[in-house]
Design an enzyme around this catalytic site. Structure first.
Site, PDB file in Angstrom:
ATOM      1  N   MET A 193      10.526  -3.558  -4.581  1.00 47.57           N
ATOM      2  CA  MET A 193      11.948  -3.322  -4.403  1.00 47.57           C
ATOM      3  C   MET A 193      12.527  -4.440  -3.542  1.00 47.57           C
ATOM      4  O   MET A 193      11.920  -4.838  -2.555  1.00 47.57           O
ATOM      5  CB  MET A 193      12.168  -1.967  -3.729  1.00 47.57           C
ATOM      6  CG  MET A 193      11.462  -0.815  -4.398  1.00 47.57           C
ATOM      7  SD  MET A 193      11.872  -0.654  -6.143  1.00 47.57           S
ATOM      8  CE  MET A 193      10.614   0.496  -6.668  1.00 47.57           C
ATOM      9  N   CYS A 194      13.690  -4.927  -3.927  1.00 45.89           N
ATOM     10  CA  CYS A 194      14.308  -6.038  -3.203  1.00 45.89           C
ATOM     11  C   CYS A 194      15.820  -5.913  -3.251  1.00 45.89           C
ATOM     12  O   CYS A 194      16.370  -5.063  -3.932  1.00 45.89           O
ATOM     13  CB  CYS A 194      13.928  -7.394  -3.815  1.00 45.89           C
ATOM     14  SG  CYS A 194      12.171  -7.682  -4.049  1.00 45.89           S
TER      15      CYS A 194
END
Length: 448
Positions: free
Chosen positions: A1-2
């Site tokens: 996740m970013c």
């Protein structure tokens, strides 16, 4: 996740383009900052990416990559022409290809090595995507497969590119734009792959062209929901929007450090099996298995670009340091980290501080944040004077910033160890006990 974001010159304080990204990976998936010089390649040669070989071009541009240590490509990076690219994992209805192929990080490096502006980088990615597709494991210890979205920027413009298998859509950025782990392009776009709408109609995801919405039609709703991407995207967009016209490098630092959106209360990082913030902290279970292991903020201008890197986990506990591609980085400080503890490298040396703070985040994090912010402000002020100077002067300044940062963190670690630990959530504690065991991490002792 970013989370990845960009602000064009029409909304920034000094008219430059500002790009920012957190790289969220597994806690022991060491983050490496590395520069590769421009190079000439023999005609007919090939390049070995993370999994597959593809034909090499005759000339590749100099690049700075911020990357997982084991991957050929990068989560984010820049090149000598002031092109900056970052990617996001997105989850779609198109089946993921598990056979080895090009992964999102490969596309980033390939586009940076082969492009002189953001639109060229976009064209490079979609050409490679349509020829080779995207596929292969993107996880370190735990297998993970996904498709990708990107923000691509240069000193003039920026693009959002979102993909689903070999399908894609692209939107030119107007001012402020943020992406997270979800498709965001809707009924309108500037560029798109052939058959994008027709395929969705054929699959029954919409009834007609007038009913088509890229994100709604192509998103996998379960994975997208659990990624908490839409809330994180709203958080970063809102935090940038309220600074419209005043957005600076410091603004970007602060957004990457955000633990809550406007009007939200910060949650304790040791609680919860779901939920995530822009500044992500790992916890127990598959949904909270990653954290922000490295961060990048780039100031892109026609007369040159400065890249601010942490090279370390948790931007809320890290120091942003300036780098220029042509003047290099202090390899002797950064090193080449692997997936196990080695305090000779920048990433793992910072983990001594980071993982001790986690034992009492509310109190231990406050020990040095004021001093950290002051140190960064000094770097920012000096950088404005240094950015136009010679390569040698800029290299010396970069090295000095890294050295000062290391000395500061050593001092802060000793101060942090004087603050008592506190009881953390049981499952969170078990998760970090396992992370530390797998890394062979050794807890530091307070110096006398």
């Amino acid at each position: 996740m970013c989370d990845t974001m960009v602000a064009l010159g029409n909304v920034t304080a000094d008219g430059s383009v500002l790009f920012a990204k957190n790289s969220d990976r597994e806690p022991n998936e060491a983050h490496e900052v590395i520069i590769f010089p421009a190079a000439e390649h023999p005609q007919g040669s090939v390049v070995k990416c993370t999994y597959i070989e593809i034909p090499q071009v005759r000339h590749t541009y100099a690049v700075m990559l911020a990357k997982p240590f084991w991957i050929w490509g990068a989560e984010m990076g820049a090149n000598e022409h002031g092109v900056v690219v970052g990617n996001e994992a997105v989850f779609t209805r198109i089946p993921h290809q598990k056979e080895p192929g090009l992964i999102g990080m490969d596309f980033i490096r390939l586009s940076l090595e082969r492009s002189q502006n953001a639109e060229e980088a976009l064209r490079c990615i979609v050409d490679l995507l349509e020829e080779y597709g995207q596929g292969g494991n993107c996880g370190f210890r735990h297998e993970m497969y996904y498709h990708n979205s990107f923000i691509l920027a240069d000193a003039r413009e920026a693009w959002v590119l979102e993909t689903a298998g070999k399908f894609w859509a692209a939107e030119k950025v107007k001012d402020i734009r943020s992406i997270s782990n979800a498709l965001t392009i809707g009924e309108t776009w500037d560029l798109a792959s052939q058959g994008l709408v027709e395929y969705a109609i054929k699959q029954g995801w919409c009834q007609s062209k007038s009913d088509f919405h890229f994100a709604r039609c192509y998103s996998d709703l379960v994975y997208t929901r659990f990624s908490d991407a839409r809330r994180r995207q709203k958080c970063s967009t809102d935090l940038l929007t309220i600074q419209r016209g005043k957005i600076s490098e410091k603004t970007m630092f602060n957004v990457l450090r955000a633990h809550a959106g406007i009007g939200e209360d910060e949650r304790r990082i040791d609680r919860g099996l779901t939920g995530s913030e822009v500044c992500m902290h790992a916890g127990f279970g598959p949904v909270r298995g990653s954290q922000s292991v490295g961060s990048l903020v780039s100031r892109i201008a026609p007369n040159g670009s400065t890249h601010w890197v942490t090279g370390s986990s948790a931007p809320c506990l890290s120091i942003f340091k300036p780098v220029w591609i042509d003047s290099g980085i202090p390899d002797e400080i950064i090193g080449h980290p692997q997936g196990t503890f080695n305090e000779v490298t920048l990433f793992w040396k910072h983990e001594l501080l980071h993982r001790e703070v986690l034992k009492n985040y509310p109190e231990r994090s406050r020990v040095f944040q004021v001093e950290r912010n002051k140190l960064e402000d000094e770097f920012l002020t000096e950088e404005r004077e240094i950015r136009s100077r010679s390569t040698a002067e800029r290299r010396a300044f970069t090295e000095a910033c890294f050295q000062k940062s290391q000395k500061a963190e050593e001092k802060w670690l000793n101060a942090v160890l004087k603050v008592p630990e506190r009881k953390v959530d049981l499952l969170y504690g078990l998760a970090w006990k396992q992370f530390n065991h797998e890394a062979g991490w050794v807890s530091p002792r307070r110096s006398k």
